[in-house]
Design a protein around this motif. Structure first.
Motif, PDB file in Angstrom:
ATOM      1  N   THR A 119       0.823  -1.206   0.000  1.00  0.00           N
ATOM      2  CA  THR A 119       0.000   0.000   0.000  1.00  0.00           C
ATOM      3  C   THR A 119       0.860   1.260   0.000  1.00  0.00           C
ATOM      4  N   ARG A 120       0.463   2.226  -0.791  1.00  0.00           N
ATOM      5  CA  ARG A 120       1.107   3.539  -0.821  1.00  0.00           C
ATOM      6  C   ARG A 120       0.448   4.430   0.220  1.00  0.00           C
ATOM      7  N   TYR A 121       1.268   5.161   0.987  1.00  0.00           N
ATOM      8  CA  TYR A 121       0.718   6.106   1.951  1.00  0.00           C
ATOM      9  C   TYR A 121       1.682   7.277   2.143  1.00  0.00           C
ATOM     10  N   THR A 122       1.153   8.392   2.625  1.00  0.00           N
ATOM     11  CA  THR A 122       1.938   9.616   2.804  1.00  0.00           C
ATOM     12  C   THR A 122       1.824  10.107   4.234  1.00  0.00           C
ATOM     13  N   ASP A 123       2.964  10.481   4.800  1.00  0.00           N
ATOM     14  CA  ASP A 123       2.992  11.116   6.113  1.00  0.00           C
ATOM     15  C   ASP A 123       3.411  12.576   5.961  1.00  0.00           C
ATOM     16  N   GLU A 124       2.689  13.440   6.627  1.00  0.00           N
ATOM     17  CA  GLU A 124       3.054  14.858   6.678  1.00  0.00           C
ATOM     18  C   GLU A 124       3.852  15.078   7.960  1.00  0.00           C
ATOM     19  N   LEU A 125       5.107  15.528   7.793  1.00  0.00           N
ATOM     20  CA  LEU A 125       6.015  15.629   8.926  1.00  0.00           C
ATOM     21  C   LEU A 125       6.643  17.011   8.970  1.00  0.00           C
ATOM     22  N   GLU A 126       7.304  17.289  10.083  1.00  0.00           N
ATOM     23  CA  GLU A 126       8.027  18.546  10.225  1.00  0.00           C
ATOM     24  C   GLU A 126       9.508  18.255  10.418  1.00  0.00           C
ATOM     25  N   PHE A 127      10.344  18.918   9.626  1.00  0.00           N
ATOM     26  CA  PHE A 127      11.784  18.752   9.706  1.00  0.00           C
ATOM     27  C   PHE A 127      12.420  20.106  10.017  1.00  0.00           C
ATOM     28  N   ASP A 128      13.007  20.198  11.199  1.00  0.00           N
ATOM     29  CA  ASP A 128      13.680  21.436  11.603  1.00  0.00           C
ATOM     30  C   ASP A 128      12.788  22.653  11.376  1.00  0.00           C
ATOM     31  N   GLY A 129      11.507  22.511  11.681  1.00  0.00           N
ATOM     32  CA  GLY A 129      10.571  23.616  11.560  1.00  0.00           C
ATOM     33  C   GLY A 129       9.912  23.778  10.212  1.00  0.00           C
ATOM     34  N   GLN A 130      10.271  22.930   9.237  1.00  0.00           N
ATOM     35  CA  GLN A 130       9.674  23.035   7.899  1.00  0.00           C
ATOM     36  C   GLN A 130       8.847  21.792   7.604  1.00  0.00           C
ATOM     37  N   GLN A 131       7.677  21.996   7.001  1.00  0.00           N
ATOM     38  CA  GLN A 131       6.815  20.880   6.645  1.00  0.00           C
ATOM     39  C   GLN A 131       7.370  20.122   5.436  1.00  0.00           C
ATOM     40  N   GLY A 132       7.179  18.813   5.444  1.00  0.00           N
ATOM     41  CA  GLY A 132       7.589  17.984   4.316  1.00  0.00           C
ATOM     42  C   GLY A 132       6.715  16.753   4.233  1.00  0.00           C
ATOM     43  N   SER A 133       6.516  16.258   3.020  1.00  0.00           N
ATOM     44  CA  SER A 133       5.701  15.061   2.798  1.00  0.00           C
ATOM     45  C   SER A 133       6.597  13.894   2.397  1.00  0.00           C
ATOM     46  N   LEU A 134       6.443  12.774   3.074  1.00  0.00           N
ATOM     47  CA  LEU A 134       7.162  11.554   2.722  1.00  0.00           C
ATOM     48  C   LEU A 134       6.140  10.504   2.301  1.00  0.00           C
ATOM     49  N   THR A 135       6.276   9.999   1.087  1.00  0.00           N
ATOM     50  CA  THR A 135       5.357   8.987   0.565  1.00  0.00           C
ATOM     51  C   THR A 135       6.079   7.648   0.480  1.00  0.00           C
ATOM     52  N   TYR A 136       5.513   6.652   1.135  1.00  0.00           N
ATOM     53  CA  TYR A 136       6.135   5.330   1.256  1.00  0.00           C
ATOM     54  C   TYR A 136       5.274   4.258   0.594  1.00  0.00           C
ATOM     55  N   TRP A 137       5.881   3.074   0.482  1.00  0.00           N
ATOM     56  CA  TRP A 137       5.142   1.861   0.122  1.00  0.00           C
ATOM     57  C   TRP A 137       5.291   0.863   1.260  1.00  0.00           C
ATOM     58  N   HIS A 138       4.191   0.589   1.936  1.00  0.00           N
ATOM     59  CA  HIS A 138       4.169  -0.471   2.936  1.00  0.00           C
ATOM     60  C   HIS A 138       4.123  -1.812   2.224  1.00  0.00           C
ATOM     61  N   ARG A 139       4.909  -2.747   2.699  1.00  0.00           N
ATOM     62  CA  ARG A 139       4.823  -4.145   2.229  1.00  0.00           C
ATOM     63  C   ARG A 139       5.065  -5.078   3.404  1.00  0.00           C
ATOM     64  N   PRO A 140       4.340  -6.205   3.443  1.00  0.00           N
ATOM     65  CA  PRO A 140       4.516  -7.153   4.538  1.00  0.00           C
ATOM     66  C   PRO A 140       5.891  -7.809   4.482  1.00  0.00           C
ATOM     67  N   LEU A 141       6.295  -8.402   5.573  1.00  0.00           N
ATOM     68  CA  LEU A 141       7.629  -8.978   5.674  1.00  0.00           C
ATOM     69  C   LEU A 141       7.884 -10.023   4.603  1.00  0.00           C
ATOM     70  N   HIS A 142       6.890 -10.877   4.310  1.00  0.00           N
ATOM     71  CA  HIS A 142       7.132 -11.932   3.331  1.00  0.00           C
ATOM     72  C   HIS A 142       7.385 -11.339   1.937  1.00  0.00           C
ATOM     73  N   ALA A 143       6.777 -10.190   1.640  1.00  0.00           N
ATOM     74  CA  ALA A 143       7.008  -9.553   0.343  1.00  0.00           C
ATOM     75  C   ALA A 143       8.438  -9.039   0.241  1.00  0.00           C
ATOM     76  N   MET A 144       8.974  -8.569   1.350  1.00  0.00           N
ATOM     77  CA  MET A 144      10.373  -8.153   1.372  1.00  0.00           C
ATOM     78  C   MET A 144      11.293  -9.341   1.120  1.00  0.00           C
ATOM     79  N   SER A 145      11.104 -10.412   1.884  1.00  0.00           N
ATOM     80  CA  SER A 145      11.991 -11.572   1.748  1.00  0.00           C
ATOM     81  C   SER A 145      11.845 -12.230   0.379  1.00  0.00           C
ATOM     82  N   ASP A 146      10.640 -12.233  -0.182  1.00  0.00           N
ATOM     83  CA  ASP A 146      10.448 -12.770  -1.534  1.00  0.00           C
ATOM     84  C   ASP A 146      11.234 -11.961  -2.564  1.00  0.00           C
ATOM     85  N   ALA A 147      11.225 -10.624  -2.414  1.00  0.00           N
ATOM     86  CA  ALA A 147      11.959  -9.764  -3.339  1.00  0.00           C
ATOM     87  C   ALA A 147      13.453 -10.002  -3.222  1.00  0.00           C
TER      88      ALA A 147
END
Length: 231
Positions: free
Chosen positions: A159-187
């Motif tokens: 699943t794709r998801y985005t977190d809105e975070l603050e870095f040293d006082g500035q806003q930034g968006s980080l968009t990740y891909w969640h994957r289960p552990l077995h998907a990591m080991s399969d890759a």
């Protein structure tokens, strides 16, 4: 990198946060360096090197370091930090890498792969540029992180998801891909890697007390990142 997070828009703020934060300076980076072990005399690729903080420490410990990042702004910071000590390039992990086969003893991919939907080509490229018997050290968001912080989501669905975070006082968006552990080991297996070690480390005891949230002060470990040593 072909992903939705654009570090160019908040590079300086992210770098400042990265140098001193609990998650980076006293958790991810010490853990990665511990996994790297004795690096003197080794040639190491810093994958997604960002502002060069990890590269700087690997150099200090005697490694020859090459690094690349897709963000030109982050590379500018790394070049200011490292000068001519490391060979740095602008490159995208989702595309063929500008390195010859069998070039590196180790590669460190700190908090990089979780930005990518497809790991197949990136892992194949990293295996190509590693010497026979070379290691790939990886840190990514822990597969439990997304389900724990986003109630009601499916653990087993990539699943794709985005977190809105603050870095040293500035806003930034980080968009990740969640994957289960077995998907990591399969890759990893499809790319020809074997898992040598999986680590869920504690944060460093050197962390300043004011950086540690009250709810973490009575325990050594927490769910944030997971680390792999592949060979």
């Amino acid at each position: 990198m072909s992903q939705d997070t654009n570090y160019d828009t908040f590079a300086e703020a992210y770098n400042a946060e990265n140098e001193t934060s609990l998650l980076n300076a006293y958790y991810e980076r010490p853990a990665m360096l511990k996994l790297a072990g004795q690096v003197r005399g080794k040639t190491i690729l810093d994958v997604g090197c960002g502002g060069g903080v990890l590269s700087e420490e690997l150099l200090r410990r005697g490694a020859t370091v090459h690094g690349f990042d897709a963000s030109q702004a982050m590379l500018d910071i790394a070049r200011r930090r490292l000068g001519a000590q490391a060979q740095l390039k602008c490159a995208d992990l989702s595309e063929p890498l500008p390195y010859a086969e069998n070039s590196f003893d180790d590669a460190c991919a700190s908090l990089v792969l979780h930005y990518l939907q497809d790991w197949s080509a990136p892992l194949a490229e990293l295996r190509r540029v590693l010497k026979p018997g070379g290691r790939l050290l990886i840190s990514v968001n822990h597969p439990l992180l997304y389900p724990l912080t986003h109630q009601g989501v499916q653990y087993f669905k990539t699943t794709r998801y985005t977190d809105e975070l603050e870095f040293d006082g500035q806003q930034g968006s980080l968009t990740y891909w969640h994957r289960p552990l077995h998907a990591m080991s399969d890759a990893f297996a499809r790319a020809g890697f074997s898992i040598e070690l999986i680590s869920e480390p504690p944060y460093s005891k050197d962390a300043p007390d004011e950086l540690v949230p009250e709810n973490l002060k009575d325990r050594e470990a927490f769910v944030s990142f997971i680390f792999f040593v592949l060979r």
